[in-house]
Design a protein around this motif. Structure first.
Motif, mmCIF file in Angstrom:
data_model
loop_
_atom_site.group_PDB
_atom_site.id
_atom_site.type_symbol
_atom_site.label_atom_id
_atom_site.label_comp_id
_atom_site.label_asym_id
_atom_site.label_seq_id
_atom_site.Cartn_x
_atom_site.Cartn_y
_atom_site.Cartn_z
ATOM 1 N N HIS A 59 -38.851 -53.358 43.266
ATOM 2 C CA HIS A 59 -38.668 -51.926 43.512
ATOM 3 C C HIS A 59 -37.869 -51.722 44.805
ATOM 4 N N ALA A 66 -43.261 -55.065 43.062
ATOM 5 C CA ALA A 66 -43.154 -54.290 44.297
ATOM 6 C C ALA A 66 -41.876 -54.646 45.047
ATOM 7 N N GLN A 102 -30.806 -57.798 56.731
ATOM 8 C CA GLN A 102 -31.435 -58.946 57.376
ATOM 9 C C GLN A 102 -32.948 -58.941 57.131
ATOM 10 N N LEU A 103 -33.540 -57.760 57.357
ATOM 11 C CA LEU A 103 -34.989 -57.658 57.188
ATOM 12 C C LEU A 103 -35.375 -57.776 55.719
ATOM 13 N N LEU A 129 -42.666 -57.826 58.507
ATOM 14 C CA LEU A 129 -43.277 -59.126 58.788
ATOM 15 C C LEU A 129 -44.614 -59.269 58.067
ATOM 16 N N GLN A 158 -34.050 -59.491 53.528
ATOM 17 C CA GLN A 158 -33.890 -60.848 53.029
ATOM 18 C C GLN A 158 -35.242 -61.510 52.761
ATOM 19 N N GLY A 159 -36.181 -61.253 53.656
ATOM 20 C CA GLY A 159 -37.493 -61.874 53.494
ATOM 21 C C GLY A 159 -38.331 -61.233 52.407
ATOM 22 N N HIS A 176 -43.166 -65.401 42.495
ATOM 23 C CA HIS A 176 -44.187 -64.435 42.922
ATOM 24 C C HIS A 176 -45.083 -64.043 41.759
ATOM 25 N N LEU A 227 -38.930 -65.509 41.229
ATOM 26 C CA LEU A 227 -39.685 -65.778 40.007
ATOM 27 C C LEU A 227 -41.044 -66.403 40.304
ATOM 28 N N ARG A 244 -40.022 -53.459 61.700
ATOM 29 C CA ARG A 244 -39.935 -54.907 61.786
ATOM 30 C C ARG A 244 -41.308 -55.532 61.588
ATOM 31 N N ARG A 245 -42.298 -54.939 62.221
ATOM 32 C CA ARG A 245 -43.662 -55.461 62.084
ATOM 33 C C ARG A 245 -44.145 -55.305 60.635
ATOM 34 N N GLN A 305 -44.998 -59.880 54.193
ATOM 35 C CA GLN A 305 -44.734 -61.177 53.557
ATOM 36 C C GLN A 305 -45.292 -62.330 54.361
ATOM 37 N N HIS A 306 -46.182 -62.056 55.305
ATOM 38 C CA HIS A 306 -46.685 -63.142 56.142
ATOM 39 C C HIS A 306 -47.536 -64.096 55.315
ATOM 40 N N PRO A 307 -47.231 -65.384 55.348
ATOM 41 C CA PRO A 307 -47.960 -66.314 54.477
ATOM 42 C C PRO A 307 -49.446 -66.415 54.805
#
Lengths: 494, 877
Positions: free
Chosen positions: B416, B413, B395-396, B352, B398-399, B406, B404, B348-349, B355-357
């Motif tokens: 893949h 990545a 669920q995970l 996170l 999804q993020g 990116h 397009l 989970r981490r 993709q953390h902004p």
């Protein structure tokens, strides 16, 4: 373009690489060939027009900033490289095994160390204190000595190069035992803690029924703790205002000593419900000397602070644009700076412009193909402003005008790809606001070294006022409203 | 030469850095190392210049002092310089220590016999343990500063010679509890502990782990380092952080079983290190965790729970090295340290931070790689293979969906990961709008649309094809994805034929499952657009790749229509390349007509010639031969003539090439003699089958009439050698050498020739018997012959030595067919015909002990010496 010319070599590591890699060992080439190969791989040299199999073949699916560079017929791997602020950062970590079959990137410990070193260099070169190119050049000249300090014999000891800089100056100071390695020296003076919370809203507004607008707040809590003692212990706890949306995706600075599991698991990927953890978010830590980001988080917000629409139409050689912005009534209409940036990618310089703004002034950066709409400190009473204009562009020059792989196209495409257009122009509508969240600070206690004392003070923490409350550096209310994502660039240039 | 000035050094160092190899090869190169060392002691140079000299020697010690003697001398000089420094504080001390270490290691001089090593080690150990080293090492505070440097140098020595410091474990451990900088000592202790556990050296084994860990400090002087276990064993260098999937098989960690006391001490030492790890910088913490994790992995009875408290602290950060070390611990201990819940939390981490902004994109990419290579507790597939972790639910994911917007690397990545998720999902979920397959198809449609934009950057097209390749590679077994991919690509080609090079590349890279249908679709796309258009050159380039026998009619009519518009040389060449491709695939009818038309119509003479050449080849060669002849694509045509380039391509296949001998040929045993003289030959193939073999013989010195060639249809290796008779027509009865040349066809259809080793025709090979005589007339016949030899012939008497075998054996072995009258054991009358028209008559008399007297007559005096040699040689046979 400015290249990072500092290349440090470590012969002892090279010797180990030779033994570990065996027949698959490829020596690090001399600076010239290395740079040449790197530029080619990063698509920074040569002509981009034609298909070049060595670079463009579909089987070269690089999915990480870790490359195999072909140098003199052999492939040097792994080379970590990325481009930031017109600088190329690159390092070649040691792989402690044979390279064929190629081990996975993740199993090589040197890869994260190498990346972290490059980030450290980047932070050092472009830290907030930097003002001009002269500063940058000074820092570049300091770099080799600092790297010798931070990474002697090829083993990375600290990525905070500013620390290494201080440690050379602190050479005569006696360091007590148990002094953390990430804290060079000690603070003496009036104790004070400053905290500033910055939130940026990232927003995508389509202005269409079938595509939902999205926006997200990305927040950073930055701290500067001026406290005496070797390992003062501080706890900062963030409380949400009534009806405030919870914090998610929390990542903390390594100095934070422990975290509630609810903080660890709060994620924006989960479906939101009332059971979501809503604080208080406690961060116990022992601060380093310098200013640092205690944590980053994201949070959903009910409405975007500014609603905008952006239309663009290409007519023969002319481009017609209209931009309308509307401030949401919940946002206080008072800013330090408020600007909208309208960049034009993949085109030549702006040769001609006619425009009308209902409010504020427009600055034109012809060579950069950029318009900056300076709105000022306030929106007008109506809360709505608009800009319309007609532009023409010259022929595309070399590297002067911004390139973007998403915002491309000409007339034909505008007609052709409405869907793409929506992405294209609304992408520039990332609305970033710097607004202050409602934050309640609670400093539990600032302590000296001893573990026993910590437990003692934690007990009376709830009864007493924080001792340094009145000295707290309350963050200045700094509001910036920026449209577009080129601000940093422009500021630096100015 | 006196010391150089600061400016001179700056210039010299600049020149060296610009190209070290060129500088060292130049005139000044030789002296650089020497000058550098001597100028370090010069009082005229500023400290800053000396720092730059030392920095250079740190970076290029392997170039400046490449061999052990030079390195030894340089290190000695550096150490002398260190001692001679005035006692005031100086930045040079640290650098001198580092440089001496680097020079010794990189030059390969480190060892017990090296004087510099034996000076450096006690010095470093003394500094590291905080002893006062005297005034030449600066003030007490500077020495404390050097303590850290000494630890770093010792660490590097230990890394290069694992086990070197095993005996200093106890000293280091006690240092950790005392004053002194905590990070260098911790790292050094962890390293030595790791090496002691992973490479138990002989001395260490003797002392025992516990002995090493708790030895009295007073004994330090006796045994501080240990060369015994490390001498000359570069090959035993141990990774501190082995790559995890293969670690077990490759390095085969010995499973140590420490005694309870040892385990207790070890645990205490590790706990001590971990407890203070918080004081280390994040990168150093990460190193410590890798070292300790991999050190304890091979130990029985050392539960990894010690690490647990650290993990709780580390999971909250997004610091690359720290999370990476957590992942390394996961890989090292698996379920023993991470329960299923812990594993889920770690995933989970990772999701996170991937993709953390607030994090930069290289960090995202690294964490995405971590997800793809996540060391699972219970992996389903084979270890080390990229796969989406089981616990990474939709669920995970999804993020982490690609979009397009990116940048290309992030997009690939994430794509893949999406592909791997798709590979796990059944295709039947396709009707759901949100299925991963559906998302994938939408994304590809977007990418293809973007790549189709005319004038768009090359990078966008490249990205689209990279994505297609990735999907084709990850999802070969999903027909729906494949169909939509092919459909999309066909549309893309229709919209932007100028992407033909990308298509050709894709066809080359993907597996046949995608290649075949994609090829067919693209062929249709091309041939459906005949006539004049601006994309003709792309169409022709495409067709040269995809044209095959199917849709032959349409292809030919496309080409016929195109021929009219091929006005320039480039287009004509493209057209001819398609013809060439068709020739190779064996498309027969219609092509000949087309080639003839081209040979007449094309404007450019080169093109016409080329077409005519193809026509001739086509009408004269069988299709397999044609396939071989036109095999590899010709080199890029030279501007002057494309025929020249073409020639390079197939000249070799149509011309006879010289090769090493494909067969073995030797003279076989003499057998029954016919009326004509012939040489028995044995032939066998060496390696591969040989077809249509023609053997050509040439007689040295025109002793015989020219020999006719021998033909053999087929020879296969492994079969018994076949026997063939080579008719000989001597002009004189004399031995000769035959030169042999073999001309043959390989299984690939190439015609080759080879020179074989020459064959010898011996004198005895020329013998023929006289015809069988009626019984009773033999003696009479022989006497007639005997008398007829004189007077034009010669008579002679010779001694024929006899070996251990008697006369009888000698005759039966060598002369049997020629015996006219035999009266064993006393007399043999032998008559031999020597073609073309000579004879040799022998009378063998009663044999004596070691030989037999031979009376001989011949009508050709020239053979006498040959006969002599022959008879003398008989005994040796």
């Amino acid at each position: 373009m400015l290249y990072l010319l500092t290349l440090l070599r470590y012969p002892t590591v090279e010797k180990r690489a030779k033994i570990f890699n065996g027949v698959s060992y490829v020596p690090v080439p001399e600076d010239g060939p290395f740079l040449k190969a790197l530029l080619f791989h990063l698509r920074l040299s040569g002509d981009d027009k034609d298909f070049v199999e060595r670079r463009d073949s579909c089987s070269h699916t690089s999915k990480s900033p870790i490359y195999g560079l072909s140098v003199g017929g052999e492939e040097l791997w792994p080379v970590i490289a990325f481009l930031r602020n017109d600088m190329i950062y690159a390092s070649v970590p040691l792989v402690e095994q044979a390279l064929s079959p190629r081990p996975s990137v993740v199993s090589v410990s040197g890869v994260s160390q190498g990346l972290e070193l490059l980030f450290g260099i980047q932070d050092f070169l472009y830290s907030s204190s930097q003002k001009s190119d002269t500063d940058l050049n000074t820092k570049l000249s300091q770099l080799p000595d600092l790297l010798l300090q931070a990474c002697p014999l090829g083993t990375l000891l600290d990525t905070n190069l500013q620390n290494s800089l201080s440690s050379t100056n602190f050479s005569s100071v006696t360091q007590p035992h148990k002094q953390p390695a990430w804290k060079v020296g000690a603070y003496k003076g009036k104790p004070q803690i400053s905290i500033s919370i910055t939130e940026k809203v990232k927003c995508m507004q389509y202005g269409k029924q079938d595509a939902a607008d999205t926006w997200q707040v990305v927040g950073t809590v930055a701290c500067k703790c001026d406290l005496e003692g070797i390992m003062p212990s501080v706890t900062i706890s963030l409380n949400l205002p009534t009806n405030g949306s919870p914090l998610q995706d929390i990542i903390v600075h390594p100095c934070v000593t422990s975290l509630d599991s609810a903080i660890l698991t709060a994620s924006s990927l989960d479906t939101m419900d009332d059971s979501a953890f809503s604080g208080p978010y406690k961060f116990p830590f022992s601060p380093p000397l310098e200013s640092f980001s205690l944590c980053h988080y994201t949070s959903p917000v009910p409405v975007p602070p500014i609603l905008g629409s952006y239309h663009m139409k290409e007519e023969e050689v002319q481009l017609k644009i209209t931009v309308n912005l509307k401030l949401h009534e919940s946002v206080k209409n008072n800013f330090e700076i408020c600007e909208a940036h309208i960049p034009f990618y993949n085109r030549g310089p702006i040769t001609h412009l006619e425009y009308k703004v209902s409010f504020g002034q427009l600055e034109v950066y012809r060579e950069k193909s950029l318009l900056v709409w300076i709105i000022g400190q306030k929106f007008p009473k109506s809360m709505e402003i608009s800009l319309s204009g007609t532009l023409t562009f010259g022929a595309k020059g070399h590297n002067k005008q911004p390139f973007d792989h998403i915002c491309i196209g000409n007339t034909a495409h505008v007609k052709h790809l409405v869907q793409c257009l929506a992405h294209r122009y609304l992408l520039n509508m990332h609305v970033r606001t710097y607004v202050r969240r409602y934050v309640y600070l609670m400093i539990t206690k600032y302590l000296n070294v001893n573990v026993q004392q910590i437990t003692k003070t934690l007990k009376f923490d709830s009864h007493e006022d924080p001792p340094y409350n009145k000295d707290l550096g309350v963050p200045i209310e700094k509001r910036k409203l920026i449209l577009g994502n080129e601000l940093d660039h422009i500021n630096k240039r100015k | 030469m006196g010391p150089l000035s600061r400016e001179a050094w700056t210039q010299r160092l600049g020149a060296f850095r610009a190209s070290p190899s060129a500088f060292l090869a130049g005139a000044e190169g030789e002296d650089l190392g020497h000058d550098l060392l001597s100028d370090l002691r010069s009082e005229k140079l500023s400290e800053q210049t000396k720092v730059s000299l030392l920095t250079l020697s740190l970076e290029y010690s392997d170039k400046l002092w490449p061999d052990a003697p030079a390195a030894e001398a340089a290190a000695t000089s550096l150490l002398d310089t260190l001692i001679l420094l005035p006692s005031k504080p100086s930045a040079l001390r640290r650098l001198l220590l580092l440089a001496a270490t680097t020079v010794l290691v990189s030059g390969g001089a480190l060892g017990p016999t090296s004087g510099a090593s034996c000076r450096l080690l006690p010095l470093l150990l003394g500094l590291a343990s905080g002893r006062d080293m005297g005034r030449s090492f600066g003030s007490a505070s500077e020495q404390r500063h050097l303590q850290a440097t000494a630890c770093e140098c010792l660490g590097e020595l230990e890394r290069c010679k694992p086990g070197l410091l095993a005996c200093s474990l106890a000293t280091l451990r006690s240092l950790l509890g005392q004053t002194g900088p905590i990070q260098p000592v911790s790292l050094l202790l962890a390293l030595v502990l790791h090496n002691t556990l992973v490479v138990p050296s002989r001395a260490a084994a003797g002392a025992g782990l516990q002995g090493l860990l708790v030895a009295r400090v007073s004994s330090v002087g006796n045994c501080s380092w240990d060369w015994t276990g490390v001498e000359g064993q570069d090959a035993h260098l141990q990774p501190q952080a082995p790559s995890w999937p293969t670690a077990e098989e490759k390095h085969g960690f010995p499973l140590l079983e420490p005694s309870p006391e040892e385990a207790r001490e070890l645990k205490a030492a590790v706990a001590q290190l971990l407890d203070t790890s918080y004081l280390l910088t994040p990168v150093a913490q990460a190193q410590l965790l890798w070292l300790l994790g991999w050190a304890l992995r091979g130990l029985r009875g050392q539960p990894p729970v010690l690490f647990k408290p650290q993990l709780v602290r580390l999971l909250g950060t997004a610091q690359l090295t720290l999370l990476h070390s957590v992942l390394a611990l996961k890989a090292a201990f698996g379920e023993a340290l991470f329960t299923a819940q812990d594993e889920a939390l770690l995933l989970r981490r990772l999701t996170l931070v991937a993709q953390h902004p607030a994090l930069p994109s290289p960090t995202h990419l690294f964490y995405l790689q971590c997800l793809l290579r996540f060391p699972e507790n219970c992996p389903l597939g084979p270890e080390g293979e990229e796969a989406a972790p089981l616990l990474l639910g939709p669920q995970l994911c999804q993020g982490l969906m690609p979009s397009l917007l990116h940048d290309p690397m992030v997009l690939l990545a994430r794509l893949h990961l999406l592909c791997l998720v798709c590979a796990d999902t059944e295709e039947e979920e396709k009707d759901q709008v949100q299925s991963p397959q559906g998302y994938l198809q939408e994304l590809m449609a977007g990418l293809q649309q973007r790549a189709a934009l005319d004038g768009g950057p090359q990078a966008l097209a490249t990205l689209c094809f990279q994505a297609s390749y990735l999907i084709a590679r990850c999802l070969p077994g999903q027909p729906i994805v494949r169909t939509s991919l092919i459909h999309g690509l066909a549309q893309l080609y229709r919209a932007r034929p100028s992407l033909a090079p990308h298509f050709v590349d894709l066809l080359d890279q993907v597996s046949p499952e995608l290649r075949e249908p994609l090829r067919a679709v693209l062929q249709q796309e091309v041939v459906a657009r005949p006539g004049k258009n601006e994309s003709l050159c792309w169409h022709l380039q495409m067709l040269a790749k995809v044209a095959e026998e199917d849709a032959r009619g349409a292809t030919l009519s496309f080409l016929q229509a195109a021929a009219v518009h091929c006005t320039d040389w480039g287009l004509q060449q493209a057209l001819l390349r398609v013809c060439r491709a068709l020739l190779r695939t064996g498309v027969g009818d219609g092509l000949a007509d087309l080639l003839q038309v081209l040979a007449r119509q094309l404007e450019d003479a080169d093109g016409r010639d080329h077409a005519r050449l193809y026509y001739i080849l086509f009408s004269h060669l069988s299709s397999p031969k044609l396939g071989v002849a036109l095999g590899p694509s010709p080199a890029a045509p030279a501007l002057a003539s494309s025929l020249v380039a073409e020639n390079q391509g197939f000249a070799s296949t149509l011309m006879v090439q010289e090769t090493p001998a494909p067969i073995r040929l030797h003279v076989g045993p003499q057998k029954a003699k016919g009326p004509l003289l012939s040489l028995p030959l044995q032939v066998e193939a060496v390696e591969e089958p040989v077809y249509c073999l023609e053997l050509r013989f040439r007689v040295e010195g025109q002793l015989y009439d020219p020999l006719e060639a021998v033909h053999i249809p087929c020879l296969c290796p492994g079969r018994p050698a076949s026997l063939l008779y080579l008719p000989l027509r001597p002009r004189r009865p004399a031995p000769a050498r035959l030169h042999v040349q073999a001309l043959y066809t390989t299984p690939a259809g190439l015609t080759c020739h080879a020179h074989l080793p020459p064959l010898s025709v011996n004198f005895a090979d020329l013998f023929l018997p006289f015809p069988q005589l009626p019984k009773g007339s033999e003696v009479c016949f022989f006497d007639d012959l005997w008398n007829s030899c004189l007077p034009k012939g010669v008579e002679s008497r010779m001694w024929c030595p006899l070996g251990p075998q008697g006369l009888e054996t000698l005759v039966s072995q060598h002369l049997e067919p020629f015996v006219v009258v035999a009266q064993p054991p006393t007399t043999y009358l032998i008559a031999i015909r020597l073609p073309p028209d000579s004879m040799l008559l022998l009378r063998l008399q009663a044999a004596q002990v070691d030989g037999v007297p031979v009376a001989l007559r011949t009508d050709n005096w020239a053979v006498l010496p040959l006969v002599g040699d022959y008879l003398r040689g008989l005994a040796a046979c």
